[in-house]
Design a protein around this motif. Structure first.
Motif, PDB file in Angstrom:
ATOM      1  N   GLY A  18      48.183  61.837  34.211  1.00  0.00           N
ATOM      2  CA  GLY A  18      48.160  60.477  33.672  1.00  0.00           C
ATOM      3  C   GLY A  18      49.163  60.270  32.551  1.00  0.00           C
ATOM      4  O   GLY A  18      49.347  61.124  31.689  1.00  0.00           O
ATOM      5  N   ASN A  53      46.857  58.148  39.423  1.00  0.00           N
ATOM      6  CA  ASN A  53      47.730  57.505  40.421  1.00  0.00           C
ATOM      7  C   ASN A  53      47.496  58.056  41.823  1.00  0.00           C
ATOM      8  O   ASN A  53      48.392  58.073  42.641  1.00  0.00           O
ATOM      9  CB  ASN A  53      49.200  57.699  40.031  1.00  0.00           C
ATOM     10  CG  ASN A  53      49.599  59.167  39.971  1.00  0.00           C
ATOM     11  OD1 ASN A  53      48.740  60.053  39.985  1.00  0.00           O
ATOM     12  ND2 ASN A  53      50.896  59.436  39.910  1.00  0.00           N
ATOM     13  N   HIS A  54      46.266  58.483  42.093  1.00  0.00           N
ATOM     14  CA  HIS A  54      45.984  59.093  43.397  1.00  0.00           C
ATOM     15  C   HIS A  54      45.754  58.020  44.464  1.00  0.00           C
ATOM     16  O   HIS A  54      44.905  57.130  44.285  1.00  0.00           O
ATOM     17  CB  HIS A  54      44.765  60.011  43.293  1.00  0.00           C
ATOM     18  CG  HIS A  54      45.039  61.289  42.586  1.00  0.00           C
ATOM     19  ND1 HIS A  54      45.105  62.499  43.229  1.00  0.00           N
ATOM     20  CD2 HIS A  54      45.300  61.549  41.283  1.00  0.00           C
ATOM     21  CE1 HIS A  54      45.379  63.457  42.354  1.00  0.00           C
ATOM     22  NE2 HIS A  54      45.503  62.902  41.163  1.00  0.00           N
ATOM     23  N   PRO A  55      46.470  58.106  45.590  1.00  0.00           N
ATOM     24  CA  PRO A  55      46.349  57.082  46.633  1.00  0.00           C
ATOM     25  C   PRO A  55      45.171  57.344  47.572  1.00  0.00           C
ATOM     26  O   PRO A  55      44.986  58.447  48.082  1.00  0.00           O
ATOM     27  CB  PRO A  55      47.680  57.212  47.386  1.00  0.00           C
ATOM     28  CG  PRO A  55      48.036  58.670  47.252  1.00  0.00           C
ATOM     29  CD  PRO A  55      47.534  59.093  45.902  1.00  0.00           C
ATOM     30  N   ILE A 111      44.839  52.587  44.368  1.00  0.00           N
ATOM     31  CA  ILE A 111      45.334  53.544  43.387  1.00  0.00           C
ATOM     32  C   ILE A 111      44.151  53.924  42.516  1.00  0.00           C
ATOM     33  O   ILE A 111      43.513  53.055  41.916  1.00  0.00           O
ATOM     34  CB  ILE A 111      46.478  52.951  42.542  1.00  0.00           C
ATOM     35  CG1 ILE A 111      47.636  52.556  43.450  1.00  0.00           C
ATOM     36  CG2 ILE A 111      46.944  53.944  41.486  1.00  0.00           C
ATOM     37  CD1 ILE A 111      48.212  53.685  44.273  1.00  0.00           C
ATOM     38  N   SER A 147      41.755  56.777  39.910  1.00  0.00           N
ATOM     39  CA  SER A 147      41.653  57.837  38.913  1.00  0.00           C
ATOM     40  C   SER A 147      40.788  58.946  39.495  1.00  0.00           C
ATOM     41  O   SER A 147      39.703  58.673  40.027  1.00  0.00           O
ATOM     42  CB  SER A 147      41.020  57.288  37.630  1.00  0.00           C
ATOM     43  OG  SER A 147      40.784  58.332  36.712  1.00  0.00           O
ATOM     44  N   PRO A 163      42.490  52.377  37.054  1.00  0.00           N
ATOM     45  CA  PRO A 163      43.941  52.558  36.961  1.00  0.00           C
ATOM     46  C   PRO A 163      44.706  51.544  37.771  1.00  0.00           C
ATOM     47  O   PRO A 163      45.879  51.308  37.514  1.00  0.00           O
ATOM     48  CB  PRO A 163      44.149  53.974  37.508  1.00  0.00           C
ATOM     49  CG  PRO A 163      43.055  54.138  38.501  1.00  0.00           C
ATOM     50  CD  PRO A 163      41.881  53.401  37.922  1.00  0.00           C
ATOM     51  N   GLY A 164      44.049  50.903  38.734  1.00  0.00           N
ATOM     52  CA  GLY A 164      44.665  49.964  39.661  1.00  0.00           C
ATOM     53  C   GLY A 164      45.253  48.681  39.107  1.00  0.00           C
ATOM     54  O   GLY A 164      46.327  48.300  39.493  1.00  0.00           O
TER      55      GLY A 164
END
Length: 373
Positions: free
Chosen positions: A40, A283-285, A296, A298, A349-350
């Motif tokens: 992050g 930023n994990h998809p 997106i 966390s 986070p999105g």
């Protein structure tokens, strides 16, 4: 610059590999735990206070840590939960007007050992290649053999039960007492922002210790149940798994996040496993298989559920997939109002990609109330 003559420090990994740095501030000593990294760019204060990180030495991949200071409201629990901090550049001075303290002071208040001036790119690359492992950070740079002996006695994360270390010792309430809905939340490492999200949706939450029985949870007469995030290996949490089975059998709405997701899988006979180096970042998809939309997210976990077993389970449907490695990131039960996700929708986070999950939980609660009225 402050602390021109800072003490030398090191990171000693369980396989004997050593990385060098310098102690942050004037603190000395050693700290042990499993070394992991978070990618992050922001949110370091939330990371440090997240109970899911209990017992871990945190490597931050962002080059600058501390530059925006700390704020009293940007915490996820009471106090710091990481075992120690490893970073590249530590900022003793901060520039954010809204901050109320420096990160150095925040760490000192919680007696946390931190080291900087570390080649974190090399360290993270090493972890990615060789996996997360136990380590020690220390200012005892001339006591390598002694540190190795101490490190050898630190238990592995696999098989380690940590929820009891971070769970509340006594039940407490969150939200407005006159809210429309009531939720019994099992605290196996709960984050404050999860409670805020539920309260914002007209829920009054009673938070219970990790080993609370189903009968005690049910006595609150909740409209739904919640399984929180948390640290450690889910498999040793036999009491929590047994309680979860009873919640499922009751037919009531149930929502699980992170460790709660893994507990839900175990309650359905789906095994979990320790990942090579885990997922930790903002930023994990994720692909929502029900809508076809991407999110997106966390993430913060070192364990995952067995995807093949979940796919073969007649009562389980996989709802979300992690697009980097195709691990199961969400499941739901086909004939019950029960679902869970591996990631953290409350972390935003999105920033709003995953907030619908709390809304889905409330929809299940409302529907169940109508059916049982």
């Amino acid at each position: 610059m402050k602390y021109q003559t800072r003490k030398k420090a090191l990171i000693l990994l369980a396989d004997g590999t050593i990385f060098y740095g310098k102690a942050v501030g004037g603190k000395e000593g050693s700290a042990f735990g499993e070394v992991c990294f978070n990618t992050g760019m922001t949110g370091y204060q939330e990371i440090f206070t997240d109970p899911s990180y209990f017992g871990q030495l945190m490597v931050t991949t962002n080059a600058h840590i501390g530059n925006y200071g700390t704020h009293k409201d940007e915490v996820e629990s009471e106090g710091i939960k990481i075992a120690g901090l490893i970073c590249r550049n530590f900022s003793y001075h901060y520039s954010r007007p809204a901050a109320d303290d420096s990160l150095e002071s925040f760490l000192d208040q919680h007696n946390l050992l931190a080291i900087s001036d570390v080649d974190t790119r090399a360290l993270v690359s090493y972890i990615r290649d060789n996996g997360a492992m136990n380590a020690v950070i220390s200012t005892e740079v001339d006591n390598i053999d002694g540190l190795k002996e101490q490190l050898a006695k630190v238990p592995d994360m696999k098989g380690l039960e940590l929820a009891s270390k971070v769970s509340t010792k006594a039940p407490y309430f969150f939200g407005k007492e006159d809210a429309t809905y009531k939720v019994s939340a099992l605290d196996i490492g709960i984050k404050k922002n999860i409670l805020r999200n539920l309260a914002e949706r007209d829920c009054y939450i009673k938070v219970f210790p990790y080993n609370t029985s189903f009968e005690e949870l049910q006595a609150f007469q909740p409209d739904g149940y919640f399984l929180s995030n948390g640290p450690g290996d889910p498999e040793p949490l036999n009491e929590v798994i047994a309680t979860t089975k009873k919640i499922i059998e009751s037919g009531a709405p149930l929502f699980g996040i992170c460790l709660g997701h893994q507990i839900l899988a175990l309650a359905n006979g789906i095994s979990t496993y320790k990942m090579h180096h885990g997922h930790r970042g903002i930023n994990h998809p994720i692909m929502n298989l029900l809508t076809g939309k991407g999110e997106i997210t966390s993430q913060n976990h070192g364990f995952a559920i067995n995807r093949e077993e979940a796919e073969a389970h007649p009562e389980i449907e996989i709802t979300h997939l992690h697009l980097n490695d195709k691990t199961a990131a969400g499941i739901r039960m086909r004939n019950k109002p029960v679902f869970s996700v591996q990631y953290h929708p409350e972390a935003s986070p999105g920033p709003h990609d995953a907030s619908y999950l709390f809304d889905d939980f409330l929809k299940n609660i409302k529907s169940h109330k109508l059916q049982t009225a």
